[in-house]
Each structure stands twice: as structure tokens, then as C-alpha cells.
Design an enzyme around this catalytic site. Structure first.
Site, PDB file in Angstrom:
ATOM      1  N   HIS A 128      59.303 -92.130 -11.498  1.00 42.68           N
ATOM      2  CA  HIS A 128      59.889 -92.549 -12.556  1.00 42.68           C
ATOM      3  C   HIS A 128      60.882 -93.762 -12.352  1.00 42.68           C
ATOM      4  O   HIS A 128      61.213 -94.449 -13.304  1.00 42.68           O
ATOM      5  CB  HIS A 128      61.036 -91.407 -12.800  1.00 42.68           C
ATOM      6  N   ASP A 158      56.429 -86.924  -8.622  1.00 44.01           N
ATOM      7  CA  ASP A 158      57.286 -88.135  -8.727  1.00 44.01           C
ATOM      8  C   ASP A 158      57.345 -88.953  -7.912  1.00 44.01           C
ATOM      9  O   ASP A 158      58.445 -89.617  -6.962  1.00 44.01           O
ATOM     10  CB  ASP A 158      58.858 -87.626  -9.027  1.00 44.01           C
ATOM     11  N   SER A 241      67.210 -93.173  -6.107  1.00 43.35           N
ATOM     12  CA  SER A 241      65.629 -92.888  -6.614  1.00 43.35           C
ATOM     13  C   SER A 241      64.815 -93.593  -5.663  1.00 43.35           C
ATOM     14  O   SER A 241      64.670 -94.788  -6.084  1.00 43.35           O
ATOM     15  CB  SER A 241      65.688 -92.533  -7.770  1.00 43.35           C
TER      16      SER A 241
END
Length: 405
Positions: A128, A158, A241
């Protein structure tokens, strides 16, 4: 409302009066003890900085120094459509890349360099973080900015792999066996919270739980099934992230991916971050390096969770019995793929795979992805209100599809 405002004025007046009274009292004291105050002032010594009594380097500091040089900021660059393009592009159908708009930073995340091979260095981050990018840059810990190339991505886990020139790369990170991680072990989360302005920030916490099952969704909100993750209370913020979660030996035990900010009823929560375990990461990045994609069996359907379909449409369009409360609606089928070959058509509702109930697309994937390409599965589904079953052979992979499964 007027009463509230009046109350605030009174409170402020009282506070001001107290401060004034204090100042007056202080003045009286000062003048009555003037000589003493002056005498004390002449004996005042300057404040100085003392030696730091902390001896040695903490385990956390050692771990941070061991891996921080391998942590990078990942910058997602996207083309910004001009006003003219936005007004007329859709009318003319012109979707070419000839728009003269410059690439701009759409989002930022983190990543970690895990390998150098000849003149190439490899970086793992979250899918992402790089999704929809037109170009990608990475900012090294020393401030060097490099252009990165996308090697491969996997939406299901992911994860994504990038590669850059290794000329400026001095450090790479090591992965630890995440199956050995235990609740209570100290860990560090390193990355770029809120972007590269805060690059290589570190927070400390513990492993709160291992093998935690959490619901994962894609960018459209559709379920991707249950993700098995490490839970930590180390602070993880937007921008973290893709960065590493490391143990006190400076080894990567997970890749930070998400956090829980509130419960379903809106209750705010703190200290609930999640990282993809390093054992999962290593398995995925090895395949992404090799193939640029992950091979999983595909049914060849575009689907939506039944829970996202209104009750009236479930009855009037899908013709479902009221007793059916969960499942996956087939929006479209891919020609010559298992679902189409088995006779499934638009608006069929899959409720079981191999006899196991599936309430949403995530649960369907969970069951489906336990199979290998070449296996056969039994599907239970509703067609025009009637329950049917069919056995299909999984002879296609997801890598050959765009949005279908």
C-alpha cells in the site's frame, strides 16, 4: 450557552485576581527583605552541565545502531492531472501519459534494505506504500535520494520489493526467525512517521501477542481474509508502514503494516500496532524477486461481499432465500477459468468451499489459497435462488488476472 460564557469570565477574573494578589504579596516580601535578597544574590553561582551518569550503551541503542542504516523512507510519486486533462480527458477518451504535469509526492512510507547483490540492493516495504505510483524514490539514512524500481508486489500480504543501485548502500538488515518471538520481548519500530521529515525515528515497546489474527482489506474495502501478524505496543504512525520491527539484537522480526486506532464502536485505543512476521516476509520476497508476483490458484471471478449488497437486492436481484446471510456475490466471470468452466455466472452467490462456509471474499480466499494450482475444490453456490454444487479444477493462477480471484 450564555451561562457557560459567564462562568468562563468569572473563572478568568478569579484567576487574574489570585495572580495579582500573589504578585502584590511578593512585592511586599521583596521590599521588606531588600537587604537580605541583595546579599543572597551576590552569592549565587552559575548553573553548569554535569557529567552524564549513564554508563555504557543500552541494548535498545545498540539494536538501533545495528539496523538504522538499512532503514529508508519510501516516496510514492504520482502524476497530477492538469485541470484541462480533468475536464476534457474523459470526454475524448484520451488516457495517454502525455500530460505535462510533474510527478508529485502522493504519500510516503518506510522500508528496509535486506540484500545486496552485485550492484543492486533490494528493499522490502508495504504494497500500500507504493500502490498506484508512477515513480518511486527512496531516501537513505544519510540523506541520499535514489530512484527505485518496482520488482514485484503482493496485495494479499501487503508486501512489495524494490531495487536500487547499491553504490551508496553501506548496510543491510538481517531477518530473525519470527516463530521464536515471544510476548513480552522488547522490540523497536523504526521508520518515517508522518513522512521523511521524521525519517529514521525509533519507538520502543514489546511484542504484545504472536500469531494474532486480524481482518485485512484491500484499498476498496473488500476483505482479503485473516492476516496472521505480530502485535506490538511500539508506537506505529502513518509513514511507519513498511519499516522494520526489530528485536534487541537488531534483527528484523516483522514489517510494520497497520495499527488499530479505534474499535468498531468508536472507542479509541492506543498501543495496538501490527507487523507482518519475518518468516512470512522472507517467503514472499524470495518469490517476488524470482517471479515478480505470487502464484496462487484462481477461480476467475470478480466478487463482492454479500454483506455489501442491500437486503432488497439480495431478494429482488439475487433471489436469495432469507436464510442465506453470508457469502460472496459473483460480479463477473473470466472466460476459460475454473468458475466459468464450472457453470457459475453473474449474480451467483458462493456460500461454501469444500464444505466450509464462507461469509465473505476474505474467507473464500483463505480456503482457496490453502490449495495449490492443479487441485480441485467443491463450490456450493446459489443460482436464481436454488442451491447447487460443482467441483472445479484450479488450473489457473491469480498472476494472470487483474481484479478477479
Amino acid at each position: 450557552m450564555k451561562l457557560s460564557s459567564g462562568t468562563k469570565v468569572v473563572v478568568m477574573s478569579v484567576v487574574a485576581g489570585l495572580i495579582g494578589g500573589g504578585a502584590a504579596a511578593g512585592g511586599v516580601t521583596y521590599f521588606s527583605q531588600d537587604n537580605q535578597a541583595a546579599e543572597t544574590s551576590s552569592k549565587t553561582t552559575a548553573v553548569k552541565v554535569n557529567d552524564n551518569n549513564v554508563k555504557g550503551t543500552s541494548s535498545a541503542t545498540k539494536a538501533f545502531k545495528n539496523v538504522s542504516g538499512a532503514v529508508v523512507s519510501v516516496i510514492n510519486l504520482q502524476k497530477q492531472q492538469s485541470l484541462q486533462s480533468g475536464m476534457y480527458g474523459g470526454i475524448t477518451g484520451d488516457s495517454s501519459d502525455s500530460d505535462s504535469s510533474d510527478l508529485e509526492t502522493a504519500s510516503e512510507g518506510s522500508g528496509v534494505i535486506y540484500k545486496k547483490n552485485n550492484n543492486t540492493a533490494y528493499i522490502v516495504t508495504n504494497n500500500h506504500v507504493v500502490s498506484d505510483s508512477n515513480a518511486i524514490q527512496v531516501l537513505l539514512s544519510d540523506g541520499t535520494k535514489l530512484t527505485a524500481k518496482l520488482v514485484g508486489t503482493d496485495e494479499q500480504t501487503d508486501l512489495a520489493v524494490l531495487k536500487v543501485s547499491a553504490n551508496k548502500i553501506k548496510e543491510v538488515a538481517d531477518f530473525a526467525d519470527s516463530s521464536k518471538a515471544e510476548a513480552g520481548q522488547s522490540v523497536l519500530a523504526i521508520g518515517s512517521p508522518l513522512g521523511s521529515d521524521y525519517a529514521t525515528s525509533v519507538t520502543e515497546g514489546i511484542v504484545s501477542a504472536t500469531k494474532r489474527q486480524v481482518d485485512a482489506t484491500d484499498e476498496s474495502g473488500n476483505s482479503l481474509g485473516k492476516a496472521t501478524v505480530l502485535q506490538t505496543d511500539a508506537a506505529i504512525n502513518p509513514g511507519n508502514s513498511g519499516g522494520p520491527l526489530v528485536n534487541l539484537a537488531g534483527q528484523v522480526v516483522g514489517i510494520n503494516s497497520m495499527k488499530l486506532a479505534s474499535s468498531e464502536d468508536g472507542t479509541s485505543v492506543e498501543g495496538m500496532g501490527f507487523a507482518i512476521p519475518s518468516n512470512t516476509v522472507v517467503s514472499i520476497i524470495n518469490e517476488l524477486e524470482k517471479n515478480g508476483k505470487i502464484e496462487r490458484p484462481a477461480l476467475g471471478v470478480s466478487m463482492v461481499d454479500l454483506s455489501n449488497v442491500s437486503t432488497s437486492d439480495q431478494s429482488d436481484v439475487l433471489h436469495l432465500p432469507a436464510s442465506v446471510s453470508g457469502g460472496v456475490v459473483v460480479v463477473d466471470t473470466e472466460r476459460d477459468y475454473p468458475a466459468a468452466n464450472g457453470g457459475l455466472t453473474q449474480y451467483d452467490v458462493i456460500t461454501k468451499v469444500d464444505g466450509k462456509s464462507v461469509d465473505n471474499s476474505g474467507e473464500l480466499r483463505d480456503v482457496l489459497y490453502k490449495h495449490k494450482i492443479g487441485d480441485s475444490v467443491k463450490l456450493t453456490y446459489y443460482h436464481s435462488g436454488k442451491e447447487k454444487t460443482v467441483t472445479v479444477k484450479l488450473d489457473k493462477s491469480t498472476s494472470s488476472l487483474s481484479n478477479a480471484q
